[in-house]
Structures are given as structure tokens and as C-alpha cells.
Design a protein around this motif. Structure first.
Motif, PDB file in Angstrom:
ATOM      1  N   UNK A   1       0.843  -1.189   0.000  1.00 17.57           N
ATOM      2  CA  UNK A   1       0.000   0.000   0.000  1.00 17.57           C
ATOM      3  C   UNK A   1       0.884   1.246   0.000  1.00 17.57           C
TER       4      UNK A   1
ATOM      5  N   UNK B   1      -2.491  -1.258  -6.514  1.00 19.67           N
ATOM      6  CA  UNK B   1      -3.346  -1.300  -7.715  1.00 19.67           C
ATOM      7  C   UNK B   1      -2.530  -1.354  -8.994  1.00 19.67           C
TER       8      UNK B   1
ATOM      9  N   UNK C   1      -1.482   4.427   4.399  1.00 22.00           N
ATOM     10  CA  UNK C   1      -2.565   4.792   3.488  1.00 22.00           C
ATOM     11  C   UNK C   1      -2.609   6.289   3.201  1.00 22.00           C
TER      12      UNK C   1
ATOM     13  N   UNK D   1      -1.745  10.639  -3.194  1.00 17.77           N
ATOM     14  CA  UNK D   1      -2.837  11.540  -3.597  1.00 17.77           C
ATOM     15  C   UNK D   1      -3.225  11.306  -5.050  1.00 17.77           C
TER      16      UNK D   1
ATOM     17  N   UNK E   1      -4.279   7.331  -5.868  1.00 13.16           N
ATOM     18  CA  UNK E   1      -5.643   6.910  -5.535  1.00 13.16           C
ATOM     19  C   UNK E   1      -6.711   7.884  -6.003  1.00 13.16           C
ATOM     20  N   UNK E   2      -6.310   8.955  -6.646  1.00 12.64           N
ATOM     21  CA  UNK E   2      -7.302   9.895  -7.181  1.00 12.64           C
ATOM     22  C   UNK E   2      -7.917   9.298  -8.452  1.00 12.64           C
TER      23      UNK E   2
ATOM     24  N   UNK F   1      -2.941  16.765   2.188  1.00 10.76           N
ATOM     25  CA  UNK F   1      -2.448  17.668   1.155  1.00 10.76           C
ATOM     26  C   UNK F   1      -2.638  19.120   1.647  1.00 10.76           C
TER      27      UNK F   1
ATOM     28  N   UNK G   1     -12.438  12.234  -8.064  1.00 11.74           N
ATOM     29  CA  UNK G   1     -13.030  11.438  -6.983  1.00 11.74           C
ATOM     30  C   UNK G   1     -11.898  10.956  -6.093  1.00 11.74           C
ATOM     31  N   UNK G   2     -12.091  11.113  -4.799  1.00 12.76           N
ATOM     32  CA  UNK G   2     -11.085  10.596  -3.853  1.00 12.76           C
ATOM     33  C   UNK G   2     -11.828   9.993  -2.674  1.00 12.76           C
ATOM     34  N   UNK G   3     -11.104   9.335  -1.808  1.00 16.06           N
ATOM     35  CA  UNK G   3     -11.762   8.681  -0.677  1.00 16.06           C
ATOM     36  C   UNK G   3     -10.824   8.612   0.504  1.00 16.06           C
TER      37      UNK G   3
ATOM     38  N   UNK H   1      -9.057   6.317   2.814  1.00 16.47           N
ATOM     39  CA  UNK H   1      -8.595   5.005   2.407  1.00 16.47           C
ATOM     40  C   UNK H   1      -7.878   4.379   3.575  1.00 16.47           C
ATOM     41  N   UNK H   2      -8.071   3.122   3.800  1.00 20.48           N
ATOM     42  CA  UNK H   2      -7.327   2.481   4.875  1.00 20.48           C
ATOM     43  C   UNK H   2      -8.206   1.666   5.776  1.00 20.48           C
TER      44      UNK H   2
ATOM     45  N   UNK I   1      -7.517  21.713  -7.249  1.00 15.52           N
ATOM     46  CA  UNK I   1      -7.442  21.096  -5.916  1.00 15.52           C
ATOM     47  C   UNK I   1      -8.479  19.977  -5.835  1.00 15.52           C
TER      48      UNK I   1
END
Lengths: 377, 276, 180
Positions: A32, A36, A117, A173, A176-177, A363, C38-40, C42-43, C64
Motif C-alpha cells: 500500500x 493497484x 494509506x 494523492x 488513488x485519485x 495535502x 473522486x477521492x476517498x 482510504x485504509x 485542488x
């Protein structure tokens, strides 16, 4: 044919870019937040006749990638912080043995296990100096999902041309965006594959055609038998202790980047013509700077943005030029200050160099950055 | 009339000789056995890849006129896996030592055996780290001296063949440089196997192991091999007291299991069948 | 209509917030042709605990990528509401699950029986996320219904299409009722 538009994660776009570039081998170990990339390569590679293997650890991951690369593959691995640390020795092997390959590091916050993460840009100096010994380094930082695709293609092109491992320094950032990406049609983006030798096998020297950049080199099993070693070697690839041959090899490695700086400058410049406050930002952290530079302009502040896509070799001249015209350069980083050292190194005049840093896994927000812009206008 | 030794055609021309190996080292004998085995099987040199790690034995790829890849300490098998998987047509030999394969590279050793990657692993076991000056290795017998074990080691040693078989290797054999004819046959068998095949070659190190343990010169150490090894077939017929303390040689395991690259080709076929 | 919408979908891990976020982004981005990110979160929290996905939809380029002033908030649980509703901008709209969330004291909050309807009308609570997406589409128009259905059907397991389509219908109906 209608355009191929998809919603992809940065990590997925990286894998798609690799396939576009002709990558036919992936060896790695899941970690991680890079996993992916491996998952997508496991799905995509066999469809294209390529090979995917999940190794027993990251050292094995980069080793098997380099083995495949030495045999003739366009090979890749992907990892994050702890795995990147484990790969450092063999990153140097790849430089010494001049094996083209792409190492993806989806940066997470460290040190040690850190924040698995959460994102960071704290491996930037490791990308430059993490392996032992003098060596060239090429590293790229995508700021969007579309760039995760295009800069992966570019990483493979540079690896093939400069005949060395290239590091794609993603961060969590961007990794995973999800964003909309138009997958380029075949031929739309340049895909470079190094030439194969045409000389008679008896005349072939694996490291000896006079240039380390853009030259021809052979794959295994094609009639050109050669030796590859991590020991310092002569043009045939055989270990040497002769000082003249050692200097030849070391200068050859240094020349890869030092003699080809113009083609290794890839910087996005926005609103720089009259900029007094210049934001220096890269990768995921640059998204805040892109927003802030527009907010600043809307408030009448003469702000500009300098965003290197290739961070190593560092774009000394470009940064120096911007510094010469600016009152202040704000260096936006998701670490405790890494590339700011490079900015200060090239700062010849009295331009103020200001760190704008965040290292808590989040961020920098546009508000935070605007506070710094206002304070330095 | 002087004729060229038939092995010479497999050696690299030019300036690479003499070898780095000390006088009396067994590694050259193993190299000769490998070359003869490849010649007897008639494998073209272009199809041969020799991959090694770091250590005395791992210098071998420089001397043979194959495709050769001298890698980093412990990682030869992982590199070799990449070579083989990328181009299954290549014959890949891994040259490794007891420290390289079993200490720093132990994880790669067992996992390549588990995957049954088609690699011929020749483990030159001299029970010591030679290149760095005689430190103890995972095969230094307990109580034996090394530069890092001045009072004798406190550790038990690995049996590389048993380890390989337990991990899934399809072929495992142990030979000696004294029994070089038998060793050559084992290597030939291993090269012909489709899968992970191990040949452990006991190779004396008179310079370090022999000196530190007062085992005499090269001749005495090879003589020791003769007197202290028993072939597995002969050992099976002997009462236990006759085999106690002896090293058993021979082919311990020879099985047929679908090799890795063939299984992976099945995955490619499956993935391409599903491709839209 | 405003050209930029910051949307946060929150609930607990396992309620399909990230799936909903991906589908909303795909619908608006790929099918409606808008710009989206789209973001989330995570974890570990993605498996139990509060979970959120964010989607920004805009006609302009989006720089942003995180939501800072929420225009549309979905809260499926009380914990999610408590943790994630502070960023709801003034005038922003919220859809909350009436069974799990007590979100008193805020204007423009639509408490809808999302999980209850999923249980009672579809027979499985897991589709509550799609009921919620449909309600948001009906209430705000940030995404077209055709795009939403297309994106959803592309992401759900084969054989579940009818149940998921039904979930969308329930969402539209609940939202129409809420609009009065």
C-alpha cells in the motif's frame, strides 16, 4: 473510432500507460498504496502476451525486473516507501549494468511503516541519492491521473533511450485519485524502443558503442553473447581494476544525464512572465499550487507556477531563471523540505525562498497556501 | 601434435584467465563439469544464460562464453527468474555458493523451488565465505572454525538438497569434485529437467576453510571427500553405523511437475481467451 | 446552475460509499461529459468505522482535488454526520438516512428512509447507497438519471441489475416526496 474515455485511478492509469509503452514484464511485491499498479498489471499483461510475477519480497521484485530487462524485456516494478528502501541496492545495479526499466514509487508518509494509506512526497532525495555510489538518476512526478498515464509512457521512453532505471515518483494523492482520462490512440504518444545491434557478433561490445544514450544493445539469445556485472567493467562488460577504464565507465554513467540536460527538462510554466511570487510545486502537491496561482491572480497578486514533471535531473537553469525574475519562490512540498535544498542551491541572487510544507498525511489546502502567498506578495 | 581441449570452445576468448580462484580451489573442476554437460546435451551457447550472485563461485560467468549475468549478493535466482520468465526458450543456469544461496538469498532459493521455475541451480558448497576472507556460512558444520567463529561455530548447518526438495524442487542431487564424473552426469540430468533443479557440488576451499580447520592442502581435502562420502544407493545397503558421520551423495529427488513458464503460458491463453 | 459541485458521501465501512463515489464520478464524467475528480478516505476505516468518498463535478478544470466547502453531503450514519458535516457550506444540501441519523438543527437536510426502503422494498440493505445517489440526482440534478443508471449498471455484478435499477427508482420517488 470514438475516443476511449475512462474514469481511472492514478495507479490504474500508470498500468495502462505501461501497457501503451509496450511493457511486457512486471515483477513486484504488493504494498500500500501502490498495490493497484500490480493488480492492474496482473490483469493486463497476460492479455497482451506479457508476464506478471509476484515475488517473495521487493528485493526479488526489482531483481526479477532487472533480469527480464537484461534479457530484453520492457520491464517494470511498483512499490511504496518500505519497499522502495529495500530496492535501493539494486537500483544502483540497474544503473551500473545499464538495464532499462521503470520503478514506480507511490509515495506514502514515512519514515518506517509511517502512514501506509496516506500520501507524502518524502522519498524525493532517496530517488536521487538512495543507492550507494555516484550514479545518474531520472525521476518524474505526475500531478494528475492523465499525467500518470503519459509520464509512465515517457518513463519507459527515457529508460530505453538512456538505458537505465527510471523512477516514476507518484504519490498516494494522485495514485488513488480518480479522474477522467482519454486513453491516447496507438501512435498518438511517442513510444521509443531502443535499437538492436546490427554489427557482426564478434564485433559487438555491450557497453562500447561510444555513447550511453540512444545506442543499440542486444537482448539475450539473439546471437550477441555478452557479460553483465555489477562490478565496474570495461566496454565488453568484464570486470576491471584499471583506473582509465574505471573513469571511462563512471564518466559514461554521469554523461547520461549531464550531457543531455535539455531533453531532460520537462517543466510546466504558468503565469510566469510577470510573476513576482513563484510557486514551485510538483506531483500531488502541485494541485494546490495550480488552484492557488489562479486564486492569487484573481486577487491581483502577480503569482506564477513552476511545475517540474521531470524532477531528476533537477531543472537548474529553469529554476534559476524564474528565481532571477521573482521576489519570492514558495516551495510547496508534502515533506519536511527536500527539493527546497535544490532551489536554494541554484538561487544565485537574493530571491526569498520560502518553504510551504505539510507532512501529516494530508495535502496542503488552497487556503493554507494562499496565506503564504499573501505573506510574501 | 597439440590440439585444443574441447572445453576451450566454451570459454571466453581473450584476457579473462587465469581465474580468480585460488590454486587448489574446487570451482574450476565444477566449471569443467558444467561445460562438458552443456556440450554433451548440445545446447547452443546463444541459448545458454549463466546467472550468478556474489562470491568466489559467482565469478564463473565471466569465463564461459554464454550470455552471462553476474548480479548482486543473494539475488541470482530472482534475476534468473526474470530472464527465464521473459524468454522461456533460454536455458538458465544459476551459479551460486553456500552463503549466496542459503543466507542472503535463502528466500529466493525456496520460492523459486516452490514456483518450479526452470532453473538449473549449481550450488558450489565450500562451507565458507571465501571471497571475503573465511567467515562462516549456513553450511559451515557446527564447531568448525571461521574468521567470524574463532572458537568454532555455534550454529547448525543447512542441508541444501533437503531444503530444495521440501520447498518443491523437482530435482536435487549432491556431488563432489572428487567424483567429478558422477557430478557431470548429475549436472547433465539437471540441465535436462524442466523445472527447478538443484545440484549441490561439494568444492573444497583449502585457502580458508582448510587452513582455518587444519584440513590440509587441496589434495588432502579432495582425499577427504573420497573417504567421507557415500553414494545414496550404496548407503541404502549399509548398516547405519557404516554411514554415520558420512556425507551422502547422489540424486535424492527426481520428479515431474509442470514447470512454471508452462503454467504461466496457460494463464496467458486464459487471459487472451477472455479478452474482448 | 453553479458550475462546481463538491459532494461528500459518508457512512460506515461496508455501506458502499466508495462504490457510490466512483459511480457518481463515472456518470458525471464519462457519460455526462463533465470534469470530475473522486477521492476517498482510504485504509483501515474503509472496513468498518466512518468512511467517505468525495466527488467534485465541474464544467471547468478541477485543480485542488479535495472537497473543502461541501455543496452536497450524504450521511448514512450518525458517526458520519458528526464527523463530516462540519464542512457543509451555508446553503448546502444534505441527505441523511432517517433510520440511523438524527441531524436536527440544520436547514436543507432531507432525512429519507434510505436503508429502511432498501430492506423493505428490495430486500437487501446494501443497495441503500444507490437509493441515496438517485435521491441526490433527483434533488440536485448534478448528474443525469441516464448517466447514473449507465454507470451503475457497468459496475454492479451481473444478475443484480433489476434490484439496483429498483433502488434508483426508490431514490427518485423518495426525493420527489421530499421536494413536496
Amino acid at each position: 473510432m470514438s475516443a476511449d474515455i475512462r474514469l481511472l485511478q492514478g495507479n490504474e492509469a500508470c498500468a495502462e500507460g505501461a501497457i501503451y509503452a509496450g511493457c511486457d514484464f512486471f515483477g513486484g511485491y504488493p504494498i500500500t498504496p501502490s498495490t493497484e499498479v500490480a493488480e492492474e498489471m496482473a490483469r493486463l499483461l497476460p492479455r497482451h502476451g506479457g508476464k506478471f510475477i509476484q515475488m517473495e519480497d521487493e528485493i526479488a521484485g526489482i531483481a526479477t525486473m532487472l533480469g527480464a530487462g537484461a534479457a530484453g524485456a520492457k520491464a517494470m516494478t511498483a512499490t511504496s516507501g518500505p519497499g522502495f528502501s529495500l530496492m535501493m541496492e539494486l537500483l544502483g545495479y540497474g544503473c551500473m549494468a545499464e538495464i532499462p526499466a521503470v520503478i514506480v514509487n507511490v509515495q506514502r508518509a514515512g519514515p518506517s511503516t509511517g502512514l501506509p494509506t496516506k500520501g507524502a512526497q518524502a522519498d524525493m532525495m532517496q530517488a536521487r541519492w538512495g543507492t550507494h555510489g555516484d550514479h545518474p538518476a531520472i525521476a518524474l512526478c505526475p500531478s494528475s491521473v492523465a499525467e500518470s498515464f503519459s509520464l509512465t509512457v515517457k518513463s519507459f521512453n527515457l529508460a530505453e533511450r538512456f538505458r537505465m532505471p527510471v523512477q516514476l515518483m507518484l504519490d498516494e494523492f494522485i495514485g488513488h485519485l480518480r479522474e477522467k482520462v482519454t486513453i491516447p490512440a496507438p501512435g498518438e504518444l511517442e513510444v521509443y524502443t531502443h535499437p538492436r545491434p546490427s554489427v557482426a557478433p564478434g564485433e559487438y561490445r555491450h557497453f562500447g558503442d561510444g555513447t550511453s544514450v540512444g545506442g543499440a544493445y542486444a537482448a539475450m539469445g539473439t546471437g550477441y553473447r555478452f557479460n553483465i556485472t555489477g562490478l565496474t567493467h570495461d566496454p565488453m562488460g568484464f570486470p576491471t581494476g584499471r583506473t582509465d577504464e574505471i573513469r571511462w565507465k563512471m564518466d559514461r554513467l554521469r554523461a547520461k544525464t549531464d550531457d543531455h540536460l535539455p531533453e531532460l527538462v520537462d517543466v510546466e510554466r504558468e503565469f510566469l512572465d510577470d510573476a513576482e511570487v513563484v510557486l514551485f510545486a510538483y506531483g500531488g502537491g502541485a494541485r494546490t499550487a495550480q488552484e492557488a496561482v489562479r486564486l492569487a491572480r484573481a486577487r491581483g497578486i502577480k503569482a506564477g507556477l513552476l511545475r517540474p514533471r521531470i524532477v531528476w535531473p533537477f531543472p537548474d537553469q529553469t529554476v534559476a531563471d524564474a528565481l532571477a525574475k521573482a521576489k519570492a519562490m514558495l516551495v510547496v512540498e508534502l515533506n519536511q523540505g527536500q527539493l527546497i535544498g535544490e532551489v536554494r542551491r541554484v538561487n544565485q541572487g537574493g530571491t526569498k525562498v520560502v518553504p510551504v510544507l505539510r507532512y501529516d498525511g494530508e495535502i496542503i489546502t488552497p487556503d493554507e497556501l494562499m496565506t503564504a502567498v499573501e505573506a510574501n506578495r | 601434435m597439440i590440439t585444443m581441449h574441447p572445453s576451450f570452445e566454451m570459454l571466453r576468448p581473450g584476457k579473462k584467465f587465469p581465474t580468480v580462484w585460488c590454486p587448489g580451489c574446487g570451482h574450476g573442476i565444477v566449471q569443467g563439469a558444467i561445460i562438458r554437460a552443456v556440450q554433451k546435451l548440445g545446447i547452443p551457447r546463444d541459448q545458454m544464460v549463466m546467472v550468478s550472485g556474489i562470491g568466489c563461485s559467482s565469478r564463473m560467468p565471466v569465463y564461459v562464453d554464454f550470455n552471462s549475468l553476474h548480479t548482486a549478493h543473494g539475488r541470482a535466482i530472482a534475476f534468473a527468474t526474470g530472464v527465464k520468465l521473459h524468454n522461456p526458450k533460454l536455458h538458465v543456469i544459476v551459479i551460486t555458493g553456500d552463503g549466496d544461496a542459503l543466507a542472503i538469498g535463502g528466500n529466493h532459493f525456496i520460492h523459486a523451488a516452490r514456483r518450479n521455475v526452470e532453473l538449473t541451480v549449481i550450488l558450489l558448497n565450500n562451507n565458507i565465505y571465501g571471497m571475503t576472507g573465511g567467515q562462516y556460512s549456513p553450511t559451515t558444520p557446527i564447531g568448525k572454525r571461521a574468521s567470524t567463529a574463532p572458537y568454532g561455530t555455534a550454529e547448525r548447518d543447512f542441508d541444501p538438497c533437503a531444503l530444495a526438495v521440501a520447498a518443491g524442487a523437482v530435482f536435487a542431487a549432491r556431488g563432489t569434485v572428487f567424483g567429478v564424473v558422477e557430478l557431470e552426469k548429475m549436472i547433465q540430468q539437471a540441465l535436462a529437467k524442466r523445472g527447478f533443479a538443484l545440484v549441490e557440488a561439494l568444492s573444497p576451499c583449502p585457502t580458508l576453510y582448510g587452513r582455518l580447520n587444519r584440513e590440509g592442502n587441496a589434495v588432502k581435502m579432495i582425499q577427504w571427500q573420497k573417504e567421507n562420502t557415500i553414494n545414496a544407493k550404496a548407503a541404502a545397503k549399509l548398516p547405519p553405523e557404516k554411514t554415520a558421520g558420512k556425507i551422502i551423495t547422489g540424486v535424492f529427488h527426481d520428479a515431474e511437475v509442470t514447470p512454471y513458464t508452462e503454467v504461466y503460458q496457460g494463464i496467458i491463453d486464459k487471459a487472451q481467451g477472455q479478452k474482448q | 446552475m453553479k458550475d462546481k459541485h463538491q459532494i461528500r458521501l459518508s457512512g460506515s465501512g461496508g455501506q458502499g460509499m466508495i462504490t457510490a463515489g466512483v459511480i457518481l464520478a463515472e456518470a458525471a464524467g464519462v457519460h455526462d461529459g463533465k470534469n470530475v475528480v473522486q477521492s476517498q478516505s482510504y485504509g483501515p476505516e474503509a472496513r468498518g468505522g466512518a468512511s467517505k468518498a468525495e466527488v467534485i463535478i465541474s464544467d471547468q478544470e478541477i485543480f485542488f482535488p479535495k472537497a473543502t466547502a461541501i455543496d452536497i453531503l450524504l450521511a448514512m450514519t450518525q458517526e458520519a454526520w458528526d464527523r463530516y458535516s462540519d464542512d457543509l457550506r451555508e446553503g448546502g444540501l444534505a441527505v441523511v438516512d432517517s433510520f440511523y441519523v438524527k441531524a436536527a438543527g440544520r436547514p436543507n437536510v432531507h432525512a429519507l428512509p434510505l436503508s429502511q426502503s432498501a430492506r423493505e422494498e428490495v430486500g437487501i440493505e446494501i443497495v441503500a447507497n444507490f437509493i441515496a445517489l438517485a435521491a441526490i440526482a433527483e434533488l440536485t440534478g448534478v448528474v443525469s438519471k441516464a448517466a447514473l443508471e449507465k454507470a451503475m449498471l457497468a459496475r454492479v455484478p451481473r444478475g443484480t441489475e433489476d434490484k439496483n435499477r429498483k433502488a434508483l427508482e426508490i431514490g427518485y420517488r423518495l426525493a420527489r416526496g421530499a421536494k413536496g
